[in-house]
Scaffold this motif. Structure first.
Motif, PDB file in Angstrom:
ATOM      1  N   SER A 240       5.866  -1.726  -6.988  1.00  0.00           N
ATOM      2  CA  SER A 240       6.020  -1.820  -5.258  1.00  0.00           C
ATOM      3  C   SER A 240       4.439  -1.786  -5.080  1.00  0.00           C
ATOM      4  CB  SER A 240       6.294  -0.654  -5.077  1.00  0.00           C
ATOM      5  OG  SER A 240       5.557   0.159  -5.226  1.00  0.00           O
ATOM      6  N   ASN A 265       9.227  -9.902   0.426  1.00  0.00           N
ATOM      7  CA  ASN A 265       9.746  -9.807   1.766  1.00  0.00           C
ATOM      8  C   ASN A 265      10.043 -11.256   1.479  1.00  0.00           C
ATOM      9  OD1 ASN A 265      11.037  -9.349   3.937  1.00  0.00           O
ATOM     10  ND2 ASN A 265       8.737  -8.534   4.796  1.00  0.00           N
ATOM     11  N   ASN A 390      10.178  -5.449   7.763  1.00  0.00           N
ATOM     12  CA  ASN A 390       9.196  -5.772   6.846  1.00  0.00           C
ATOM     13  C   ASN A 390       9.078  -4.738   5.666  1.00  0.00           C
ATOM     14  OD1 ASN A 390       7.948  -5.852  10.085  1.00  0.00           O
ATOM     15  ND2 ASN A 390       8.386  -4.170  10.343  1.00  0.00           N
ATOM     16  N   GLU A 391       9.653  -4.726   5.120  1.00  0.00           N
ATOM     17  CA  GLU A 391      10.005  -4.091   3.677  1.00  0.00           C
ATOM     18  C   GLU A 391      11.171  -4.707   3.170  1.00  0.00           C
ATOM     19  OE1 GLU A 391      11.339   0.122   3.372  1.00  0.00           O
ATOM     20  OE2 GLU A 391       8.810   0.312   3.875  1.00  0.00           O
TER      21      GLU A 391
END
Ligand code: NAD
Length: 491
Positions: A240, A265, A390-391
């Motif tokens: 991540s 993304n 956004n993720e």
């Protein structure tokens, strides 16, 4: 037979760490459990290593480097090629380990083994092609050269979504360059790494050149120790963005060279000039693989309004036909999520989207019972204020956003902090070039959902990180340039 996994070669089921060519327990004396994500059952326990084990591993990598750096590229390549061949010979056993600890369907797991071996096959050739340059000098007396040399012992931190391919993509490149490796697999999926290390040993990787440190509970301690270790000259991480930023900070004291393959993304843009079936085929590849848990999974699916309903209908039909279950089940194409926190994350994303006006066309819920299963889900009428915009969703959820114009969709696609993969479906060649060039991502797939291969560079832009993996670029990342200037006086 070990812990429910029947292997043709049971010696590939290894429950110890690997340092300096020895299979060892942790200096802490502790263990952690490896859990089958399909059943929730404990598969086995592995050594919970700590900072002292990292230090032992880096010392052994350092000692091994003295000789490995001098092995010819041809000889290194031969060992790496043998490693790939052994992987393919043992693809069924490796596939079983992957399915049991990661959850992905067995056919897909064996596909990952072939994909992982392809990196080794390519790097084996690259080991012989680490050419430097001869640089014409501005001084007539001088002869000038730039050599590519291995950077030294390195740390490779591998995530749980590709337990085999991320090992070979990093460690294979490092070894090809002449570096030695301390490998830290994700605790959830370390069994595959250990089996790969055993096959590497059989292929001839010398003692200490490849070490495997296993940890789950002591992850933070081990991560810090790897970052701060002065012997290790480079760190290559996939995971991540948040953890990548932390590791960068931790590496500053030892000033390591870094490769960061971080979160994505991915926008998946479907224009109305394309064939809906081709687009859905490509989309299924980019969305459903590994239950949606790849860093280049289609995360934001933008569909031009004229074909929005037709595409949604076609996608729902394909999602309804997806067989979800234990990866060893007949015809299963969607396995569990690898971690239970992954299920919670996906559930949060779906709830957030519904609370802001999205519609569920299919699925939408975790599946009751043992295991980390989530229904293959299609959400429509997504908007940019939703969490999933956004993720990374990192699950089997296809999120559809309508759009009208090319300019609008490029702006929406680029409205992201990260930029790893992206996809375009169009039959208009001019549009393909225009959009591909404008997307702020490290990779673009056109009318395909598959953008990674042994020979290709894989990298991100923006907060998706830096440094390429794969192809000739992957090996160069583990090299440093040395300039040699030679004075040749006149006779
Ligand atoms: P996480 O951020 O806790 O872990 C991601 C990876 O980093 C794991 O492999 C983990 O072993 C490693 N890690 C975590 N903390 C570390 C530390 N302090 N030092 C060293 N290594 C460390 O996330 P997670 O809960 O496993 O997954 C959360 C999200 O991260 C996913 O939903 C996905 O969005 C993203 N992710 C991306 C990738 C990728 O391939 N880019 C891989 C795994 C996770």
């Amino acid at each position: 037979m070990a812990s429910g996994i029947e292997l043709k070669d049971p010696s590939l089921f290894i429950t110890k760490g690997y340092i300096n060519g020895e299979w060892i327990e942790a200096s802490t004396g502790e263990h952690f459990e490896v859990v089958n994500p399909s059943t929730g059952n404990v598969i086995t326990k592995l050594p919970e290593m700590g900072a002292a084990d990292v230090s032992a591993a880096s010392r052994s990598a350092d000692e091994a480097w003295e000789s490995w750096r001098s092995v010819t590229g041809k000889a290194r390549g031969q060992i790496i090629r043998r490693w790939a061949a052994l992987m393919l010979e043992n693809a069924e056993d490796l596939g079983k380990l992957i399915t049991t600890e990661n959850g992905k369907p067995y056919t897909e797991a064996k596909g990952e083994v072939a994909f992982a071996a392809a990196y080794l096959e390519f790097y084996a050739g690259e080991a012989e092609r680490l050419y430097g340059d001869i640089i014409p000098s501005s001084n007539p007396r001088n002869r000038q050269f730039a050599l590519k040399q291995p950077i030294g012992p390195v740390a490779c931190l591998v995530p749980w979504n590709f337990p085999a391919a991320m090992v070979t993509r990093k460690a294979g490149a490092a070894l090809a360059a002449g570096c030695t490796v301390v490998l830290k697999p994700a605790g959830e999926t370390s069994l595959t790494s250990l089996a790969l290390a055993a096959l590497g040993e059989r292929a001839g990787i010398p003692k200490g050149a490849l070490n495997v440190v296993t940890a789950l509970g002591r992850l933070v301690e081990v991560g810090q120790a790897l970052c701060k270790d002065p012997i290790l000259r480079k760190l290559s991480f996939t995971g991540s963005t948040a953890v990548g930023k932390l590791l960068m900070k931790q590496c500053s004291s030892s000033l390591k060279k870094l490769s960061m393959e971080l979160g994505g993304n991915s926008p998946f843009i479907i224009f109305d000039d394309c064939d809906v079936k081709t687009a859905v085929d490509a989309l299924m590849g980019a969305k459903v693989r590994n239950s949606g848990q790849t860093c280049v999974c289609a995360n934001r699916i933008y569909v031009q309004r004229n074909i929005y309903d037709a595409l949604a209908d076609a996608l729902v039909a394909r999602f309804q036909a997806l067989n979800t279950g234990d990866g060893f089940g007949d015809g299963v194409v969607v396995g569990p999520l690898t971690t239970s926190r992954g299920v919670k994350k996906v559930e949060t994303h779906v709830q957030d989207a519904l609370s802001k006006g999205a519609r569920v066309l299919q699925g939408g819920k975790p599946i009751d019972g043992p295991g980390n299963f989530f229904q293959p889900t299609v959400l429509a009428d997504m908007t940019a204020d939703m969490l999933s915009h956004n993720e990374e969703i990192f699950g089997p959820v296809a999120a559809l956003y309508p759009f009208d114009t090319e300019a609008e969709v490029i702006a929406m696609a680029n409205k992201s902090e990260v930029g790893l993969g992206s996809y375009i479906c169009t039959n208009d060649a001019a549009r393909m070039w225009r959009v591909a060039e404008k997307l702020d991502t490290g990779m673009v797939g056109v009318n395909t959902g598959v953008i990674a291969a042994g020979e290709l560079p894989f990298q991100g832009a923006k907060h998706s990180g830096f440094g390429s993996e794969g192809g000739k670029w992957g090996v160069e990342e583990f090299c440093v340039t040395k300039t040699i200037v030679l004075a040749v006086p006149d006779a």
